[in-house]
Design a protein around this motif. Structure first.
Motif, PDB file in Angstrom:
ATOM      1  N   LYS A  60       0.809  -1.225   0.000  1.00 56.09           N
ATOM      2  CA  LYS A  60       0.000   0.000   0.000  1.00 56.09           C
ATOM      3  C   LYS A  60       0.841   1.272   0.000  1.00 56.09           C
ATOM      4  O   LYS A  60       0.348   2.351  -0.302  1.00 56.09           O
ATOM      5  CB  LYS A  60      -0.905   0.020   1.238  1.00 56.09           C
ATOM      6  CG  LYS A  60      -1.935  -1.115   1.297  1.00 56.09           C
ATOM      7  CD  LYS A  60      -2.969  -0.976   0.204  1.00 56.09           C
ATOM      8  CE  LYS A  60      -4.037  -2.061   0.333  1.00 56.09           C
ATOM      9  NZ  LYS A  60      -5.031  -1.985  -0.771  1.00 56.09           N
ATOM     10  N   GLU A  61       2.124   1.128   0.350  1.00 55.37           N
ATOM     11  CA  GLU A  61       2.975   2.308   0.481  1.00 55.37           C
ATOM     12  C   GLU A  61       3.246   2.971  -0.862  1.00 55.37           C
ATOM     13  O   GLU A  61       3.291   4.195  -0.968  1.00 55.37           O
ATOM     14  CB  GLU A  61       4.304   1.913   1.141  1.00 55.37           C
ATOM     15  CG  GLU A  61       5.272   3.075   1.332  1.00 55.37           C
ATOM     16  CD  GLU A  61       6.621   2.637   1.885  1.00 55.37           C
ATOM     17  OE1 GLU A  61       7.445   3.514   2.189  1.00 55.37           O
ATOM     18  OE2 GLU A  61       6.862   1.420   1.992  1.00 55.37           O
ATOM     19  N   LEU A  62       3.431   2.166  -1.909  1.00 57.42           N
ATOM     20  CA  LEU A  62       3.811   2.703  -3.218  1.00 57.42           C
ATOM     21  C   LEU A  62       2.647   2.627  -4.193  1.00 57.42           C
ATOM     22  O   LEU A  62       2.032   1.567  -4.359  1.00 57.42           O
ATOM     23  CB  LEU A  62       4.996   1.919  -3.774  1.00 57.42           C
ATOM     24  CG  LEU A  62       6.302   2.075  -2.976  1.00 57.42           C
ATOM     25  CD1 LEU A  62       7.316   1.061  -3.413  1.00 57.42           C
ATOM     26  CD2 LEU A  62       6.859   3.470  -3.128  1.00 57.42           C
ATOM     27  N   GLN A  63       2.352   3.748  -4.825  1.00 51.98           N
ATOM     28  CA  GLN A  63       1.254   3.810  -5.784  1.00 51.98           C
ATOM     29  C   GLN A  63       1.686   4.372  -7.132  1.00 51.98           C
ATOM     30  O   GLN A  63       0.864   4.542  -8.022  1.00 51.98           O
ATOM     31  CB  GLN A  63       0.114   4.674  -5.210  1.00 51.98           C
ATOM     32  CG  GLN A  63      -0.469   4.154  -3.900  1.00 51.98           C
ATOM     33  CD  GLN A  63      -1.109   2.780  -4.035  1.00 51.98           C
ATOM     34  OE1 GLN A  63      -1.620   2.425  -5.103  1.00 51.98           O
ATOM     35  NE2 GLN A  63      -1.082   1.993  -2.964  1.00 51.98           N
ATOM     36  N   THR A  64       2.958   4.702  -7.292  1.00 49.46           N
ATOM     37  CA  THR A  64       3.461   5.260  -8.556  1.00 49.46           C
ATOM     38  C   THR A  64       4.484   4.304  -9.171  1.00 49.46           C
ATOM     39  O   THR A  64       5.332   3.752  -8.468  1.00 49.46           O
ATOM     40  CB  THR A  64       4.130   6.633  -8.325  1.00 49.46           C
ATOM     41  OG1 THR A  64       5.213   6.486  -7.394  1.00 49.46           O
ATOM     42  CG2 THR A  64       3.125   7.627  -7.762  1.00 49.46           C
ATOM     43  N   ARG A  65       4.385   4.101 -10.478  1.00 49.63           N
ATOM     44  CA  ARG A  65       5.294   3.221 -11.217  1.00 49.63           C
ATOM     45  C   ARG A  65       5.446   1.871 -10.505  1.00 49.63           C
ATOM     46  O   ARG A  65       6.554   1.368 -10.306  1.00 49.63           O
ATOM     47  CB  ARG A  65       6.659   3.874 -11.383  1.00 49.63           C
ATOM     48  CG  ARG A  65       6.626   5.221 -12.077  1.00 49.63           C
ATOM     49  CD  ARG A  65       8.022   5.758 -12.280  1.00 49.63           C
ATOM     50  NE  ARG A  65       8.049   7.098 -12.799  1.00 49.63           N
ATOM     51  CZ  ARG A  65       9.150   7.798 -13.034  1.00 49.63           C
ATOM     52  NH1 ARG A  65      10.329   7.252 -12.806  1.00 49.63           N
ATOM     53  NH2 ARG A  65       9.091   9.027 -13.504  1.00 49.63           N
ATOM     54  N   VAL A  66       4.325   1.302 -10.152  1.00 53.27           N
ATOM     55  CA  VAL A  66       4.335   0.083  -9.341  1.00 53.27           C
ATOM     56  C   VAL A  66       5.008  -1.071 -10.084  1.00 53.27           C
ATOM     57  O   VAL A  66       5.793  -1.830  -9.502  1.00 53.27           O
ATOM     58  CB  VAL A  66       2.895  -0.293  -8.921  1.00 53.27           C
ATOM     59  CG1 VAL A  66       2.883  -1.602  -8.136  1.00 53.27           C
ATOM     60  CG2 VAL A  66       2.293   0.819  -8.082  1.00 53.27           C
ATOM     61  N   GLY A  67       4.719  -1.215 -11.368  1.00 51.58           N
ATOM     62  CA  GLY A  67       5.321  -2.292 -12.133  1.00 51.58           C
ATOM     63  C   GLY A  67       6.830  -2.164 -12.210  1.00 51.58           C
ATOM     64  O   GLY A  67       7.565  -3.148 -12.027  1.00 51.58           O
ATOM     65  N   PHE A  68       7.315  -0.948 -12.462  1.00 51.79           N
ATOM     66  CA  PHE A  68       8.761  -0.725 -12.563  1.00 51.79           C
ATOM     67  C   PHE A  68       9.431  -0.916 -11.204  1.00 51.79           C
ATOM     68  O   PHE A  68      10.570  -1.393 -11.120  1.00 51.79           O
ATOM     69  CB  PHE A  68       9.023   0.680 -13.098  1.00 51.79           C
ATOM     70  CG  PHE A  68      10.463   0.936 -13.458  1.00 51.79           C
ATOM     71  CD1 PHE A  68      11.159   0.061 -14.273  1.00 51.79           C
ATOM     72  CD2 PHE A  68      11.125   2.061 -12.986  1.00 51.79           C
ATOM     73  CE1 PHE A  68      12.491   0.289 -14.610  1.00 51.79           C
ATOM     74  CE2 PHE A  68      12.442   2.304 -13.308  1.00 51.79           C
ATOM     75  CZ  PHE A  68      13.127   1.417 -14.122  1.00 51.79           C
ATOM     76  N   PHE A  69       8.723  -0.555 -10.125  1.00 52.44           N
ATOM     77  CA  PHE A  69       9.259  -0.773  -8.774  1.00 52.44           C
ATOM     78  C   PHE A  69       9.504  -2.260  -8.524  1.00 52.44           C
ATOM     79  O   PHE A  69      10.570  -2.666  -8.061  1.00 52.44           O
ATOM     80  CB  PHE A  69       8.291  -0.221  -7.723  1.00 52.44           C
ATOM     81  CG  PHE A  69       8.651  -0.605  -6.310  1.00 52.44           C
ATOM     82  CD1 PHE A  69       9.592   0.120  -5.613  1.00 52.44           C
ATOM     83  CD2 PHE A  69       8.047  -1.699  -5.684  1.00 52.44           C
ATOM     84  CE1 PHE A  69       9.950  -0.236  -4.310  1.00 52.44           C
ATOM     85  CE2 PHE A  69       8.386  -2.059  -4.392  1.00 52.44           C
ATOM     86  CZ  PHE A  69       9.338  -1.323  -3.708  1.00 52.44           C
ATOM     87  N   HIS A  70       8.515  -3.095  -8.830  1.00 52.21           N
ATOM     88  CA  HIS A  70       8.669  -4.524  -8.581  1.00 52.21           C
ATOM     89  C   HIS A  70       9.683  -5.158  -9.532  1.00 52.21           C
ATOM     90  O   HIS A  70      10.348  -6.135  -9.180  1.00 52.21           O
ATOM     91  CB  HIS A  70       7.304  -5.213  -8.688  1.00 52.21           C
ATOM     92  CG  HIS A  70       6.417  -4.928  -7.511  1.00 52.21           C
ATOM     93  ND1 HIS A  70       5.554  -3.854  -7.483  1.00 52.21           N
ATOM     94  CD2 HIS A  70       6.277  -5.553  -6.318  1.00 52.21           C
ATOM     95  CE1 HIS A  70       4.918  -3.842  -6.327  1.00 52.21           C
ATOM     96  NE2 HIS A  70       5.336  -4.852  -5.605  1.00 52.21           N
ATOM     97  N   PHE A  71       9.802  -4.597 -10.739  1.00 50.68           N
ATOM     98  CA  PHE A  71      10.859  -5.061 -11.635  1.00 50.68           C
ATOM     99  C   PHE A  71      12.225  -4.838 -11.000  1.00 50.68           C
ATOM    100  O   PHE A  71      13.074  -5.744 -10.979  1.00 50.68           O
ATOM    101  CB  PHE A  71      10.767  -4.319 -12.970  1.00 50.68           C
ATOM    102  CG  PHE A  71      11.975  -4.508 -13.849  1.00 50.68           C
ATOM    103  CD1 PHE A  71      12.125  -5.667 -14.609  1.00 50.68           C
ATOM    104  CD2 PHE A  71      12.965  -3.530 -13.927  1.00 50.68           C
ATOM    105  CE1 PHE A  71      13.239  -5.846 -15.413  1.00 50.68           C
ATOM    106  CE2 PHE A  71      14.074  -3.706 -14.727  1.00 50.68           C
ATOM    107  CZ  PHE A  71      14.210  -4.865 -15.480  1.00 50.68           C
ATOM    108  N   ASN A  72      12.454  -3.643 -10.460  1.00 57.48           N
ATOM    109  CA  ASN A  72      13.745  -3.339  -9.843  1.00 57.48           C
ATOM    110  C   ASN A  72      13.972  -4.151  -8.581  1.00 57.48           C
ATOM    111  O   ASN A  72      15.082  -4.622  -8.321  1.00 57.48           O
ATOM    112  CB  ASN A  72      13.838  -1.838  -9.541  1.00 57.48           C
ATOM    113  CG  ASN A  72      14.123  -1.006 -10.769  1.00 57.48           C
ATOM    114  OD1 ASN A  72      15.231  -0.997 -11.284  1.00 57.48           O
ATOM    115  ND2 ASN A  72      13.112  -0.308 -11.256  1.00 57.48           N
TER     116      ASN A  72
END
Length: 483
Positions: free
Chosen positions: A101-113
């Motif tokens: 719930k903390e991250l709501q921006t560029r979620v896909g790229f966040f999990h990729f990294n």
């Protein structure tokens, strides 16, 4: 082949989560979580079955990659690798959950990294080819830079750049040392290879061994981090998102400790023995200096970051004690520090999400409003100061017991660090959860998702404290290199 599967699963999940994130945030989160739980399940199954596996190396996978230059895709797993992989996938899954719930921006790229850096860490813990090891070592760097630089706090760009420069400089020194070892081995044997097992007994002059060993050691000291190479760590921890801090403290720092145990001591035993007093001195300096700086901090995450400098100093002291008891303590410290400090960063992130400050002077009296979080924080603070019954006590006791024959003076000084740890740990509890509160915060206690995370960590740290024997048995045959 099972070792290659661990890497492929993470790499494929990283790409899938990035693609899925464009359409559904929930889908990319579930992809990331399921891939890590799948890998964790594989590692646990191997661990449970390891009594039936003979020899030090449980699994090996080798395929020639660039045979002309002696480069191969060579993966291997022993007890040390298995424990580090179990910690990687366990904390990785919790990092995905805490960022749900903390991250709501560029979620896909966040999990990729996030998955990409975990893939790099997995490769570091598995590879037995030094060229491939350097590849995975650098592979961890870029996604971690993005995690800090994109999703961090106010001074995230400064912290990300500092992290990049320090770790990249250390990595380049290690590359030079790898190439030097490669050519020294070729000059003496007429065989060009990056194979770890062939390079183990490379004949070389003492001066050459010292310089090559220093190249490896400095890279690992930067990542550990040891004083005076630690200055990137507080900024990176403070500015990183919660998941980034968990991965940094719980996993990235452990790659430095792993490198010392796996490469510095076995490849250069004589040179390592010569530099052992200096290395232990740096470890003691980190224990005392990091503890005193932690006590002086007013930023909660920065305080926890400096405790990492102090705790990882014990790793350096134990690693260069050249003692099997100390070695097992070092491995325990790597695991228990990852769990306890990762938990403290998770609690710090949950607090920041509720009150939007990390300033200790703006907190106080929060136990009455959040008794569950306060209780959890007390457990991990007690773990950090080495309370018997929790895993950190076992680790630090074994390190001190093993380092006593190597140096009475350094062991006594390291023991003083436990007193300092008590001071900063109790200060953390007092400033955050006890005492008066001048501000009226509207906040909720831990929710169901956070409770699952915290309870998992509590079970792990208590299990390691009350029943550490499975971990000690797993690492028993890996300590031959420092006997």
């Amino acid at each position: 082949m099972i070792l290659l599967v661990l890497l492929i699963v993470l790499f494929a999940a990283a790409l899938l989560s990035w693609v899925a994130g464009a359409k559904s945030h929930a889908a990319c989160r579930w992809i990331a979580l399921c891939s890590l739980l799948f890998n964790l399940g594989i590692v646990i199954r191997i661990w449970l079955a390891h009594t039936a596996i003979s020899g030090r190396w449980w699994y090996q996978y080798k395929v020639d990659w660039v045979p002309h230059f002696g480069i191969s895709l060579h993966l291997a797993m022993d007890g040390l690798s298995l424990l580090m992989l179990a910690l990687t996938f366990f904390l990785g899954a919790l990092a995905v959950l805490i960022s749900w719930k903390e991250l709501q921006t560029r979620v896909g790229f966040f999990h990729f990294n996030l998955l990409f850096v975990l893939c790099g860490i997995t490769g570091v813990f598995l590879t037995m080819d030094l060229f491939l090891f350097y590849f995975f070592w650098e592979m961890m760097l870029i996604p971690m830079y993005f995690l800090i630089g994109i999703w961090g706090h106010e001074h995230r760009e400064y912290a990300a750049n500092k992290f990049f420069l320090f770790t990249q400089a250390g990595g380049l020194l290690m590359l030079l040392a790898i190439l030097g070892l490669y050519f020294v081995h070729a000059a003496n044997t007429n065989v060009y290879t990056f194979n770890y097992f062939e390079l183990l007994n490379t004949p070389m002059e003492a001066t050459t061994a010292r310089w090559l060993m220093l190249g490896f050691l400095v890279a690992f000291l930067v990542k550990l981090p040891a004083v005076p190479f630690h200055t990137w760590l507080p900024d990176a921890h403070t500015e990183a998102p919660t998941a980034g801090s968990v991965v940094l403290a719980g996993l990235l720092l452990k790659t430095g400790a792993y490198g010392i145990l796996r490469f510095v001591l076995p490849l250069f035993p004589a040179a390592a023995a010569e530099i052992a007093p200096l290395a232990m001195l740096l470890g003691v300096a980190g224990i005392l200096y990091g503890g005193m700086l932690a006590f002086a901090q007013t930023d909660l995450k920065r305080l926890i970051a400096y405790t990492s400098v102090s705790h990882m100093g014990f790793v350096l002291v134990g690693a260069f004690a050249f003692n099997e008891i100390a070695y097992q303590g070092v491995v325990m410290q790597m695991i228990t520090h990852g769990i306890s400090t990762g938990a403290l960063f998770i609690i710090a992130g949950a607090l920041y999400e509720r009150i939007h400050t990390r300033n200790l002077w703006q907190m106080g009296g929060l136990w009455l409003r959040m008794p569950l979080m306060g209780s959890a924080a007390l457990i991990f603070v007690m773990a950090s100061l080495g309370l018997p019954g929790l895993g950190n006590f076992i680790a630090e006791f074994l390190i001190l017991l093993g380092s006593w024959p190597a140096s009475h003076l350094f062991t006594i000084l390291a023991t003083i660090g436990l007193v300092i740890a008590t001071a900063y740990s109790l200060r953390l509890m007092q400033k955050v959860f006890l005492g008066p509160c001048d501000r009226q915060y509207a906040m909720r206690d831990l929710n169901g998702r956070e409770l699952v995370i915290i309870i998992s960590l509590i079970i792990a740290i208590c299990w390691l404290g009350f029943h550490p024997q499975p971990v000690l048995n797993t690492t028993q045959n890996t300590a031959y290199v420092i006997r």
